[in-house]
Write a protein that holds these residues in place. Sequence first.
Motif, PDB file in Angstrom:
ATOM      1  N   ASP A 162       0.850  -1.192   0.000  1.00  0.00           N
ATOM      2  CA  ASP A 162       0.000   0.000   0.000  1.00  0.00           C
ATOM      3  C   ASP A 162       0.882   1.236   0.000  1.00  0.00           C
ATOM      4  O   ASP A 162       1.791   1.353   0.829  1.00  0.00           O
ATOM      5  CB  ASP A 162      -0.888   0.040   1.247  1.00  0.00           C
ATOM      6  N   ARG A 163       0.614   2.141  -0.932  1.00  0.00           N
ATOM      7  CA  ARG A 163       1.255   3.445  -0.864  1.00  0.00           C
ATOM      8  C   ARG A 163       0.377   4.331   0.017  1.00  0.00           C
ATOM      9  O   ARG A 163      -0.788   4.576  -0.291  1.00  0.00           O
ATOM     10  CB  ARG A 163       1.411   4.063  -2.257  1.00  0.00           C
ATOM     11  N   LEU A 164       0.926   4.769   1.138  1.00  0.00           N
ATOM     12  CA  LEU A 164       0.148   5.544   2.087  1.00  0.00           C
ATOM     13  C   LEU A 164       0.029   6.998   1.630  1.00  0.00           C
ATOM     14  O   LEU A 164       0.908   7.520   0.944  1.00  0.00           O
ATOM     15  CB  LEU A 164       0.791   5.479   3.473  1.00  0.00           C
ATOM     16  N   TYR A 165      -1.064   7.636   2.027  1.00  0.00           N
ATOM     17  CA  TYR A 165      -1.319   9.029   1.658  1.00  0.00           C
ATOM     18  C   TYR A 165      -1.744   9.793   2.903  1.00  0.00           C
ATOM     19  O   TYR A 165      -1.901   9.212   3.994  1.00  0.00           O
ATOM     20  CB  TYR A 165      -2.386   9.110   0.560  1.00  0.00           C
ATOM     21  N   ALA A 166      -1.927  11.076   2.761  1.00  0.00           N
ATOM     22  CA  ALA A 166      -2.355  11.911   3.882  1.00  0.00           C
ATOM     23  C   ALA A 166      -3.797  12.359   3.678  1.00  0.00           C
ATOM     24  O   ALA A 166      -4.272  12.482   2.542  1.00  0.00           O
ATOM     25  CB  ALA A 166      -1.446  13.122   4.024  1.00  0.00           C
ATOM     26  N   VAL A 167      -4.481  12.596   4.779  1.00  0.00           N
ATOM     27  CA  VAL A 167      -5.833  13.157   4.755  1.00  0.00           C
ATOM     28  C   VAL A 167      -5.757  14.542   5.394  1.00  0.00           C
ATOM     29  O   VAL A 167      -5.116  14.728   6.441  1.00  0.00           O
ATOM     30  CB  VAL A 167      -6.819  12.252   5.511  1.00  0.00           C
ATOM     31  N   ALA A 178       6.731  14.212   2.907  1.00  0.00           N
ATOM     32  CA  ALA A 178       6.478  13.370   4.074  1.00  0.00           C
ATOM     33  C   ALA A 178       6.763  14.101   5.382  1.00  0.00           C
ATOM     34  O   ALA A 178       6.070  13.894   6.388  1.00  0.00           O
ATOM     35  CB  ALA A 178       7.316  12.095   3.976  1.00  0.00           C
ATOM     36  N   ARG A 179       7.749  14.979   5.385  1.00  0.00           N
ATOM     37  CA  ARG A 179       8.125  15.680   6.624  1.00  0.00           C
ATOM     38  C   ARG A 179       7.030  16.639   7.107  1.00  0.00           C
ATOM     39  O   ARG A 179       7.048  17.057   8.276  1.00  0.00           O
ATOM     40  CB  ARG A 179       9.421  16.459   6.413  1.00  0.00           C
ATOM     41  N   ASP A 180       6.077  16.977   6.223  1.00  0.00           N
ATOM     42  CA  ASP A 180       5.025  17.923   6.587  1.00  0.00           C
ATOM     43  C   ASP A 180       3.751  17.244   7.063  1.00  0.00           C
ATOM     44  O   ASP A 180       2.719  17.901   7.224  1.00  0.00           O
ATOM     45  CB  ASP A 180       4.701  18.829   5.394  1.00  0.00           C
ATOM     46  N   ALA A 181       3.822  15.929   7.295  1.00  0.00           N
ATOM     47  CA  ALA A 181       2.633  15.189   7.746  1.00  0.00           C
ATOM     48  C   ALA A 181       2.706  14.909   9.242  1.00  0.00           C
ATOM     49  O   ALA A 181       3.787  14.837   9.832  1.00  0.00           O
ATOM     50  CB  ALA A 181       2.516  13.871   6.980  1.00  0.00           C
ATOM     51  N   ASP A 182       1.531  14.751   9.855  1.00  0.00           N
ATOM     52  CA  ASP A 182       1.423  14.232  11.218  1.00  0.00           C
ATOM     53  C   ASP A 182       1.160  12.730  11.138  1.00  0.00           C
ATOM     54  O   ASP A 182       0.506  12.254  10.202  1.00  0.00           O
ATOM     55  CB  ASP A 182       0.280  14.906  11.971  1.00  0.00           C
ATOM     56  N   VAL A 183       1.637  12.011  12.142  1.00  0.00           N
ATOM     57  CA  VAL A 183       1.460  10.563  12.185  1.00  0.00           C
ATOM     58  C   VAL A 183       0.909  10.196  13.562  1.00  0.00           C
ATOM     59  O   VAL A 183       1.530  10.510  14.590  1.00  0.00           O
ATOM     60  CB  VAL A 183       2.790   9.826  11.933  1.00  0.00           C
ATOM     61  N   LYS A 258       7.870   8.761  -1.477  1.00  0.00           N
ATOM     62  CA  LYS A 258       6.620   8.011  -1.417  1.00  0.00           C
ATOM     63  C   LYS A 258       6.749   6.969  -0.308  1.00  0.00           C
ATOM     64  O   LYS A 258       7.777   6.313  -0.190  1.00  0.00           O
ATOM     65  CB  LYS A 258       6.342   7.326  -2.757  1.00  0.00           C
ATOM     66  N   VAL A 259       5.701   6.816   0.480  1.00  0.00           N
ATOM     67  CA  VAL A 259       5.761   5.972   1.672  1.00  0.00           C
ATOM     68  C   VAL A 259       4.956   4.692   1.433  1.00  0.00           C
ATOM     69  O   VAL A 259       3.774   4.759   1.059  1.00  0.00           O
ATOM     70  CB  VAL A 259       5.213   6.739   2.896  1.00  0.00           C
ATOM     71  N   TYR A 260       5.598   3.548   1.655  1.00  0.00           N
ATOM     72  CA  TYR A 260       4.946   2.260   1.392  1.00  0.00           C
ATOM     73  C   TYR A 260       4.861   1.401   2.655  1.00  0.00           C
ATOM     74  O   TYR A 260       5.748   1.427   3.515  1.00  0.00           O
ATOM     75  CB  TYR A 260       5.716   1.473   0.328  1.00  0.00           C
ATOM     76  N   TRP A 261       3.794   0.628   2.691  1.00  0.00           N
ATOM     77  CA  TRP A 261       3.575  -0.405   3.724  1.00  0.00           C
ATOM     78  C   TRP A 261       3.452  -1.720   2.974  1.00  0.00           C
ATOM     79  O   TRP A 261       2.670  -1.823   2.032  1.00  0.00           O
ATOM     80  CB  TRP A 261       2.293  -0.085   4.492  1.00  0.00           C
ATOM     81  N   ASP A 289       8.055  -6.035  -7.738  1.00  0.00           N
ATOM     82  CA  ASP A 289       8.454  -5.246  -6.569  1.00  0.00           C
ATOM     83  C   ASP A 289       7.417  -4.189  -6.193  1.00  0.00           C
ATOM     84  O   ASP A 289       7.575  -3.502  -5.180  1.00  0.00           O
ATOM     85  CB  ASP A 289       9.828  -4.615  -6.771  1.00  0.00           C
ATOM     86  N   LEU A 290       6.364  -4.025  -6.991  1.00  0.00           N
ATOM     87  CA  LEU A 290       5.230  -3.154  -6.671  1.00  0.00           C
ATOM     88  C   LEU A 290       5.635  -1.694  -6.436  1.00  0.00           C
ATOM     89  O   LEU A 290       4.917  -0.944  -5.777  1.00  0.00           O
ATOM     90  CB  LEU A 290       4.472  -3.688  -5.447  1.00  0.00           C
ATOM     91  N   GLY A 291       6.789  -1.307  -6.946  1.00  0.00           N
ATOM     92  CA  GLY A 291       7.235   0.069  -6.808  1.00  0.00           C
ATOM     93  C   GLY A 291       8.000   0.379  -5.553  1.00  0.00           C
ATOM     94  O   GLY A 291       8.503   1.494  -5.376  1.00  0.00           O
ATOM     95  N   ILE A 292       8.153  -0.607  -4.653  1.00  0.00           N
ATOM     96  CA  ILE A 292       8.731  -0.310  -3.340  1.00  0.00           C
ATOM     97  C   ILE A 292      10.239  -0.101  -3.388  1.00  0.00           C
ATOM     98  O   ILE A 292      10.816   0.419  -2.424  1.00  0.00           O
ATOM     99  CB  ILE A 292       8.406  -1.421  -2.321  1.00  0.00           C
ATOM    100  N   ASN A 293      10.883  -0.492  -4.478  1.00  0.00           N
ATOM    101  CA  ASN A 293      12.327  -0.291  -4.577  1.00  0.00           C
ATOM    102  C   ASN A 293      12.696   0.835  -5.536  1.00  0.00           C
ATOM    103  O   ASN A 293      13.862   0.949  -5.944  1.00  0.00           O
ATOM    104  CB  ASN A 293      13.015  -1.594  -5.003  1.00  0.00           C
TER     105      ASN A 293
END
Length: 309
Positions: A162-167, A178-183, A258-261, A289-293
């Motif tokens: 899964d490529r994670l996204y922000a809401v 990514a640095r501008d997101a809260d987790v 891009k952030v992947y799980w 590899d589904l884009g993760i590399n």
Amino acid sequence: MARVELRQLRYFVAVAEELNFGRAAERLLIAGPSLSQQIKALERDLGVRLFDRNRRSVSLTAAGAALLPHTRALLERADDLKHRAGQLSGSQSVRLGYVNWLPPDLMSRTAPVARVHVDAWVAPSHTQAARVADGSLDLAVCWVRTEDLERLGLRARLLGADRLYAVAKGTDTGDLPARDADVLIDDDMTSWASWNGYAEELTRALGARAVRISDGAVTGPAFFEHVRRCTRPVLNSPKGQTVPLPSDLVRREIVAPKVYWTWSLVRRENEDRAGVLAVIDALCEGVGDLGINAADAWLPAGDPYALPG
């Protein structure tokens, strides 16, 4: 000569039939660069060039044309062997657990080789991995780290990502570093151990801001309430990937990187039953590899599929 894999031979036949790497990659459901690398590896292992290629065309070399019918015949014999093995193992029952995601075509892909029973207990990743280790399950679809596999005596193969996204609030749907997101990180380590471990490493590695919560709202309706309270966009978890957004919130793609799980199919290290191994092959063969590399992708350092360095 180095060992040649059947997967690479299937890639060779697909490119030979399409004479186009892009179309062959779509047909095989893998990334184009990965296909090109596999063909180059096959050519190296065989010691011959199979294709002549430039920016505008792809064609079989004389060696490629000569080897193509023999490759097709070999793959037909391999498929026949797999079918016969499936008939022998098809009576076996395989117990499979999961967290919240399964391949949509799981049953159609596994029906020829075994009777797969999807366990009704939907549990967190660390719980499902432990159940495979203790024999309660034969397989599980979950997120694991390399240290988990070593500690529990498990092996894993990549099944999905899964490529994670922000809401976010407002109307801005532009890309978000990514640095501008809260987790969100929950105090409940029993329910959210895997997510919290992933999220904590993400904040350390990428500079995103950790927001501590204690209400289990990493996903679900309460997650959206946290988004409304936060001053910055909030990273969505894998459990919320397909949930429709409320009308007052928007999706923003995470970039730089891009952030992947990843989703692994895990089994016991000493598993040798034909039915279980056949299910693994049926589900994982050709995943790619589904884009993760990719150069702009991020995985936590402990992910089994993260490239070294």
